[in-house]
Write a protein that holds these residues in place. Structure first.
Motif, PDB file in Angstrom:
ATOM      1  N   ALA A   1     112.727  16.059   1.957  1.00 42.39           N
ATOM      2  CA  ALA A   1     111.815  15.642   0.886  1.00 42.39           C
ATOM      3  C   ALA A   1     112.507  15.677  -0.471  1.00 42.39           C
ATOM      4  O   ALA A   1     112.357  14.748  -1.282  1.00 42.39           O
ATOM      5  N   ASP A   2     113.280  16.716  -0.723  1.00 44.74           N
ATOM      6  CA  ASP A   2     113.990  16.814  -2.004  1.00 44.74           C
ATOM      7  C   ASP A   2     114.997  15.681  -2.168  1.00 44.74           C
ATOM      8  O   ASP A   2     115.121  15.089  -3.251  1.00 44.74           O
ATOM      9  N   PHE A   3     115.735  15.361  -1.101  1.00 42.43           N
ATOM     10  CA  PHE A   3     116.725  14.287  -1.153  1.00 42.43           C
ATOM     11  C   PHE A   3     116.033  12.955  -1.423  1.00 42.43           C
ATOM     12  O   PHE A   3     116.490  12.159  -2.269  1.00 42.43           O
ATOM     13  N   CYS A   4     114.941  12.694  -0.703  1.00 46.35           N
ATOM     14  CA  CYS A   4     114.228  11.420  -0.868  1.00 46.35           C
ATOM     15  C   CYS A   4     113.618  11.308  -2.264  1.00 46.35           C
ATOM     16  O   CYS A   4     113.625  10.226  -2.875  1.00 46.35           O
ATOM     17  N   LYS A   5     113.103  12.397  -2.773  1.00 44.28           N
ATOM     18  CA  LYS A   5     112.538  12.371  -4.125  1.00 44.28           C
ATOM     19  C   LYS A   5     113.623  12.087  -5.155  1.00 44.28           C
ATOM     20  O   LYS A   5     113.434  11.290  -6.084  1.00 44.28           O
ATOM     21  N   GLN A   6     114.773  12.705  -4.969  1.00 44.78           N
ATOM     22  CA  GLN A   6     115.890  12.524  -5.902  1.00 44.78           C
ATOM     23  C   GLN A   6     116.376  11.081  -5.931  1.00 44.78           C
ATOM     24  O   GLN A   6     116.748  10.558  -6.988  1.00 44.78           O
ATOM     25  N   HIS A   7     116.347  10.413  -4.757  1.00 40.55           N
ATOM     26  CA  HIS A   7     116.898   9.053  -4.659  1.00 40.55           C
ATOM     27  C   HIS A   7     115.817   7.973  -4.551  1.00 40.55           C
ATOM     28  O   HIS A   7     116.129   6.817  -4.268  1.00 40.55           O
ATOM     29  N   ASN A   8     114.555   8.361  -4.746  1.00 38.89           N
ATOM     30  CA  ASN A   8     113.433   7.414  -4.710  1.00 38.89           C
ATOM     31  C   ASN A   8     113.353   6.692  -3.358  1.00 38.89           C
ATOM     32  O   ASN A   8     113.265   5.464  -3.289  1.00 38.89           O
ATOM     33  N   LEU A   9     113.374   7.484  -2.282  1.00 38.18           N
ATOM     34  CA  LEU A   9     113.316   6.959  -0.920  1.00 38.18           C
ATOM     35  C   LEU A   9     112.082   7.501  -0.203  1.00 38.18           C
ATOM     36  O   LEU A   9     111.479   8.477  -0.647  1.00 38.18           O
ATOM     37  N   VAL A  10     111.745   6.869   0.913  1.00 40.29           N
ATOM     38  CA  VAL A  10     110.577   7.313   1.680  1.00 40.29           C
ATOM     39  C   VAL A  10     110.957   8.351   2.725  1.00 40.29           C
ATOM     40  O   VAL A  10     110.298   9.386   2.865  1.00 40.29           O
ATOM     41  N   GLY A  11     112.009   8.079   3.498  1.00 38.35           N
ATOM     42  CA  GLY A  11     112.344   9.020   4.561  1.00 38.35           C
ATOM     43  C   GLY A  11     113.684   8.729   5.199  1.00 38.35           C
ATOM     44  O   GLY A  11     114.460   7.891   4.719  1.00 38.35           O
ATOM     45  N   PHE A  12     113.946   9.436   6.284  1.00 35.29           N
ATOM     46  CA  PHE A  12     115.165   9.279   7.081  1.00 35.29           C
ATOM     47  C   PHE A  12     114.791   8.617   8.405  1.00 35.29           C
ATOM     48  O   PHE A  12     113.877   9.081   9.091  1.00 35.29           O
ATOM     49  N   HIS A  13     115.526   7.565   8.771  1.00 35.74           N
ATOM     50  CA  HIS A  13     115.344   6.930  10.080  1.00 35.74           C
ATOM     51  C   HIS A  13     116.655   7.127  10.842  1.00 35.74           C
ATOM     52  O   HIS A  13     117.675   6.514  10.514  1.00 35.74           O
ATOM     53  N   VAL A  14     116.624   8.008  11.814  1.00 29.27           N
ATOM     54  CA  VAL A  14     117.830   8.409  12.543  1.00 29.27           C
ATOM     55  C   VAL A  14     117.795   7.755  13.927  1.00 29.27           C
ATOM     56  O   VAL A  14     116.753   7.742  14.581  1.00 29.27           O
TER      57      VAL A  14
END
Length: 287
Positions: free
Chosen positions: A179-192
């Motif tokens: 969540a912190d990473f996505c907030k920092q980069h204005n992203l929704v989530g991780f798709h692995v």
């Protein structure tokens, strides 16, 4: 005021599994605050609200339990499948207005729904070292795939991350870090994802994490799989342009998402994602 919300599981396999969404019709009368309240009462990752529109066939908005999002693949599938199954629509092609744009949705005679997505936007690239800490997989393992880590949007921005075969189910997501990473980069989530064996009927197995929007893990994500299809078209062209993704295995909720990409001279000009959905009931919500 009591509101009936249809409960629909999208991207099902033989009527089972999939990802549940709420669907609310005649939504012109609701404010955004009321839509959010309804979505929170339903408690699913997304609820779709269907309203009238002067240009498109419908305006559809999507709310998680925390906020509105521009687009949602599985809730779109749930919406149009419900209208077809309830006799509100026949097989054919329709246009929905979303915050991700005017997008076509086709309903096949067998009930499969195929939705157009935005053309891909590549937002950013990330190093293996940056992602390793966040996802809990060593950078040399990520690097061994020889595939880049990229943030791509076909409606929602997700980080597309390849892992070697056998590593996908072992991921234990750290919601706070993601969540912190996505907030920092204005992203929704991780798709692995991990590629499936050559003899498999599936192209890849996937997991999706979007804790910034209250979704620790999701069992089927249409928009993310559209982005993944574009990623594979660019980096693994030998796989072709028709894809079958499985998702939700780690949640014991199996889903199948199909995707297709049309391109000309390496320029993508069409992205479509499809699947089946099944009604799982309804709920009354007070507004």
């Amino acid at each position: 005021m009591d509101i009936e919300v249809a409960l629909v599981s999208a991207f099902t396999v033989n009527g089972k599994g999939g990802n549940p969404a709420g669907v609310v019709f005649n939504a012109d009368r609701f404010t955004d605050a009321e839509k959010l309240k309804i979505a929170q009462a339903v408690g699913y990752s997304e609820t779709a609200f269907v309203a009238s529109d002067n240009e498109a066939d419908f305006e559809v908005s999507f709310f998680t339990t925390t906020a509105e999002v521009d687009f949602c693949g599985h809730a779109t599938l749930a919406t149009f499948s419900t209208m077809f199954q309830e006799g509100m629509l026949t097989a054919g092609t329709y246009v929905q207005r979303t915050k991700a744009g005017m997008l076509s949705v086709s309903i096949e005679p067998n009930g499969k729904v195929v939705m157009e997505q935005q053309l891909p936007e590549k937002i950013a690239g990330f190093s293996y070292q940056e992602i390793a800490h966040v996802i809990g997989i060593e950078s040399n393992i990520l690097e061994s795939t020889n595939l880049p880590i990229e943030a791509i949007s076909t409606g929602l921005a997700d980080v597309i991350i390849a892992v070697p075969h056998g590593y996908l189910d072992a991921i234990e997501p750290n919601d706070e870090r993601i969540a912190d990473f996505c907030k920092q980069h204005n992203l929704v989530g991780f798709h692995v994802f991990e590629l499936c064996e050559v003899q498999s009927k599936h192209t890849a197995s996937c997991r999706n994490f979007a804790p910034l929007f209250g979704i620790s893990e999701e069992s089927a994500t249409g928009s993310s799989c559209g982005a993944l299809a574009c990623y594979l078209t660019e980096h693994l062209a030998e796989l072709g342009s028709e894809y079958v993704f499985e998702q939700g295995r780690a949640m014991n909720c199996h889903s199948i998402i199909t995707a297709s990409v049309e391109s000309n001279n390496s320029i993508i000009n069409s992205v479509k994602v499809g699947g089946f959905a099944n009604s799982i009931g309804s709920v009354i919500v007070a507004v």
